[in-house]
Design a protein around this motif. Structure first.
Motif, PDB file in Angstrom:
ATOM      1  N   ILE A 117     -12.308 -45.026  -3.149  1.00  0.00           N
ATOM      2  CA  ILE A 117     -13.304 -44.152  -2.525  1.00  0.00           C
ATOM      3  C   ILE A 117     -12.657 -42.821  -2.120  1.00  0.00           C
ATOM      4  CG2 ILE A 117     -14.848 -43.838  -0.539  1.00  0.00           C
ATOM      5  CD1 ILE A 117     -15.408 -46.891  -0.712  1.00  0.00           C
ATOM      6  N   CYS A 118     -11.465 -42.893  -1.561  1.00  0.00           N
ATOM      7  CA  CYS A 118     -10.750 -41.662  -1.173  1.00  0.00           C
ATOM      8  C   CYS A 118     -10.387 -40.833  -2.403  1.00  0.00           C
ATOM      9  CB  CYS A 118      -9.511 -41.995  -0.350  1.00  0.00           C
ATOM     10  SG  CYS A 118      -9.902 -42.630   1.302  1.00  0.00           S
ATOM     11  N   TRP A 119      -9.988 -41.497  -3.482  1.00  0.00           N
ATOM     12  CA  TRP A 119      -9.664 -40.790  -4.729  1.00  0.00           C
ATOM     13  C   TRP A 119     -10.898 -40.027  -5.223  1.00  0.00           C
ATOM     14  CZ3 TRP A 119     -11.846 -41.160  -9.608  1.00  0.00           C
ATOM     15  CH2 TRP A 119     -11.157 -40.531 -10.651  1.00  0.00           C
ATOM     16  N   LEU A 120     -12.048 -40.675  -5.183  1.00  0.00           N
ATOM     17  CA  LEU A 120     -13.280 -40.067  -5.677  1.00  0.00           C
ATOM     18  C   LEU A 120     -13.727 -38.892  -4.810  1.00  0.00           C
ATOM     19  CD1 LEU A 120     -15.784 -40.079  -7.562  1.00  0.00           C
ATOM     20  CD2 LEU A 120     -16.822 -41.700  -5.948  1.00  0.00           C
ATOM     21  N   THR A 121     -13.665 -39.059  -3.501  1.00  0.00           N
ATOM     22  CA  THR A 121     -14.305 -38.115  -2.580  1.00  0.00           C
ATOM     23  C   THR A 121     -13.373 -37.091  -1.930  1.00  0.00           C
ATOM     24  OG1 THR A 121     -13.975 -39.624  -0.724  1.00  0.00           O
ATOM     25  CG2 THR A 121     -16.058 -39.817  -1.952  1.00  0.00           C
ATOM     26  N   GLY A 122     -12.089 -37.376  -1.912  1.00  0.00           N
ATOM     27  CA  GLY A 122     -11.168 -36.478  -1.233  1.00  0.00           C
ATOM     28  C   GLY A 122     -10.997 -36.781   0.250  1.00  0.00           C
ATOM     29  N   TYR A 123     -11.760 -37.754   0.765  1.00  0.00           N
ATOM     30  CA  TYR A 123     -11.548 -38.150   2.159  1.00  0.00           C
ATOM     31  C   TYR A 123     -10.169 -38.798   2.285  1.00  0.00           C
ATOM     32  CZ  TYR A 123     -16.546 -37.732   3.357  1.00  0.00           C
ATOM     33  OH  TYR A 123     -17.806 -37.264   3.591  1.00  0.00           O
ATOM     34  N   ASP A 124      -9.553 -38.635   3.460  1.00  0.00           N
ATOM     35  CA  ASP A 124      -8.388 -39.462   3.762  1.00  0.00           C
ATOM     36  C   ASP A 124      -8.917 -40.686   4.505  1.00  0.00           C
ATOM     37  OD1 ASP A 124      -8.919 -38.624   6.399  1.00  0.00           O
ATOM     38  OD2 ASP A 124      -7.202 -37.273   6.489  1.00  0.00           O
ATOM     39  N   ARG A 125      -8.033 -41.635   4.827  1.00  0.00           N
ATOM     40  CA  ARG A 125      -8.499 -42.894   5.450  1.00  0.00           C
ATOM     41  C   ARG A 125      -9.223 -42.625   6.771  1.00  0.00           C
ATOM     42  NH1 ARG A 125      -6.657 -47.415   2.143  1.00  0.00           N
ATOM     43  NH2 ARG A 125      -5.602 -46.260   0.539  1.00  0.00           N
ATOM     44  N   LYS A 126      -8.687 -41.711   7.547  1.00  0.00           N
ATOM     45  CA  LYS A 126      -9.282 -41.397   8.848  1.00  0.00           C
ATOM     46  C   LYS A 126     -10.664 -40.768   8.669  1.00  0.00           C
ATOM     47  CE  LYS A 126      -6.322 -40.037  12.067  1.00  0.00           C
ATOM     48  NZ  LYS A 126      -5.465 -39.137  12.873  1.00  0.00           N
ATOM     49  N   GLY A 127     -10.785 -39.870   7.708  1.00  0.00           N
ATOM     50  CA  GLY A 127     -12.065 -39.219   7.434  1.00  0.00           C
ATOM     51  C   GLY A 127     -13.103 -40.206   6.910  1.00  0.00           C
ATOM     52  N   LEU A 128     -12.660 -41.132   6.059  1.00  0.00           N
ATOM     53  CA  LEU A 128     -13.551 -42.172   5.545  1.00  0.00           C
ATOM     54  C   LEU A 128     -14.066 -43.028   6.699  1.00  0.00           C
ATOM     55  CD1 LEU A 128     -14.868 -43.803   3.262  1.00  0.00           C
ATOM     56  CD2 LEU A 128     -12.697 -45.025   3.007  1.00  0.00           C
ATOM     57  N   LYS A 169     -14.285 -42.260   9.806  1.00  0.00           N
ATOM     58  CA  LYS A 169     -15.157 -41.440  10.660  1.00  0.00           C
ATOM     59  C   LYS A 169     -16.586 -41.416  10.100  1.00  0.00           C
ATOM     60  CE  LYS A 169     -13.950 -37.303  12.832  1.00  0.00           C
ATOM     61  NZ  LYS A 169     -13.488 -35.908  12.717  1.00  0.00           N
ATOM     62  N   GLN A 170     -16.712 -41.278   8.772  1.00  0.00           N
ATOM     63  CA  GLN A 170     -18.039 -41.271   8.144  1.00  0.00           C
ATOM     64  C   GLN A 170     -18.717 -42.635   8.320  1.00  0.00           C
ATOM     65  OE1 GLN A 170     -18.664 -38.283   8.097  1.00  0.00           O
ATOM     66  NE2 GLN A 170     -19.044 -37.758   5.970  1.00  0.00           N
ATOM     67  N   ILE A 171     -17.949 -43.697   8.207  1.00  0.00           N
ATOM     68  CA  ILE A 171     -18.491 -45.044   8.403  1.00  0.00           C
ATOM     69  C   ILE A 171     -18.969 -45.202   9.849  1.00  0.00           C
ATOM     70  CG2 ILE A 171     -17.913 -47.509   8.462  1.00  0.00           C
ATOM     71  CD1 ILE A 171     -15.967 -46.866   6.069  1.00  0.00           C
ATOM     72  N   ASP A 172     -18.141 -44.774  10.789  1.00  0.00           N
ATOM     73  CA  ASP A 172     -18.477 -44.890  12.210  1.00  0.00           C
ATOM     74  C   ASP A 172     -19.706 -44.064  12.583  1.00  0.00           C
ATOM     75  OD1 ASP A 172     -16.274 -46.552  12.479  1.00  0.00           O
ATOM     76  OD2 ASP A 172     -14.980 -45.007  13.359  1.00  0.00           O
ATOM     77  N   LYS A 173     -19.855 -42.905  11.952  1.00  0.00           N
ATOM     78  CA  LYS A 173     -21.006 -42.033  12.236  1.00  0.00           C
ATOM     79  C   LYS A 173     -22.275 -42.522  11.545  1.00  0.00           C
ATOM     80  CE  LYS A 173     -19.958 -37.854  11.041  1.00  0.00           C
ATOM     81  NZ  LYS A 173     -19.531 -36.467  10.771  1.00  0.00           N
ATOM     82  N   LYS A 174     -22.120 -43.514  10.645  1.00  0.00           N
ATOM     83  CA  LYS A 174     -23.258 -44.079   9.919  1.00  0.00           C
ATOM     84  C   LYS A 174     -24.049 -43.017   9.151  1.00  0.00           C
ATOM     85  CE  LYS A 174     -23.944 -48.155  12.907  1.00  0.00           C
ATOM     86  NZ  LYS A 174     -22.586 -48.511  12.875  1.00  0.00           N
ATOM     87  N   VAL A 175     -23.318 -42.111   8.504  1.00  0.00           N
ATOM     88  CA  VAL A 175     -23.984 -41.066   7.721  1.00  0.00           C
ATOM     89  C   VAL A 175     -24.624 -41.675   6.476  1.00  0.00           C
ATOM     90  CG1 VAL A 175     -22.406 -39.249   8.508  1.00  0.00           C
ATOM     91  CG2 VAL A 175     -21.907 -40.462   6.382  1.00  0.00           C
TER      92      VAL A 175
END
Length: 116
Positions: free
Chosen positions: A36-47, A49-55
């Protein structure tokens, strides 16, 4: 492919299914995060954060730091559609992610999944 309901679906509600699918086949959550990080460019922390924010998926991809330039190398059929032929850009990104998780669950090597 008109089912745009998924665009408003929270990414956090689908993510556990990605992990579960991979783990049932002997892969790890860490490997799911890697693709998922490879595809999107998120790092683990950013990923996380998106999960926690329920975007929703739309926001998840809109806020993605950088879609990997090698996504054009992701080809094949997922959910009955050839990913490279999906016209809607957001739906194509969602199906790219589905395809990567699917390849992981099918036992492909990380080098092949990450198009190295």
């Amino acid at each position: 492919m008109k089912n745009t309901r998924i665009f408003k679906m929270p990414f956090a509600s689908v993510y556990p299914h990605y992990v579960s699918k991979a783990e049932k086949k002997g892969r790890t959550k860490d490997e799911v995060d890697t693709v998922i990080c490879w595809l999107t460019g998120y790092d683990r922390k950013g990923l996380q954060k998106q999960i926690d924010k329920k975007v929703d998926f739309e926001t998840f991809f809109a806020e993605a730091p950088a879609i990997n330039p090698n996504v054009s190398k992701i080809t094949g059929v997922i959910c009955g559609y050839r990913v490279e032929e999906i016209e809607d850009p957001l739906m194509r990104k969602i199906r790219y992610m589905d395809k990567l998780v699917d390849e992981l669950a099918k036992g492909k090597s990380m080098e092949k999944i990450l198009r190295e």
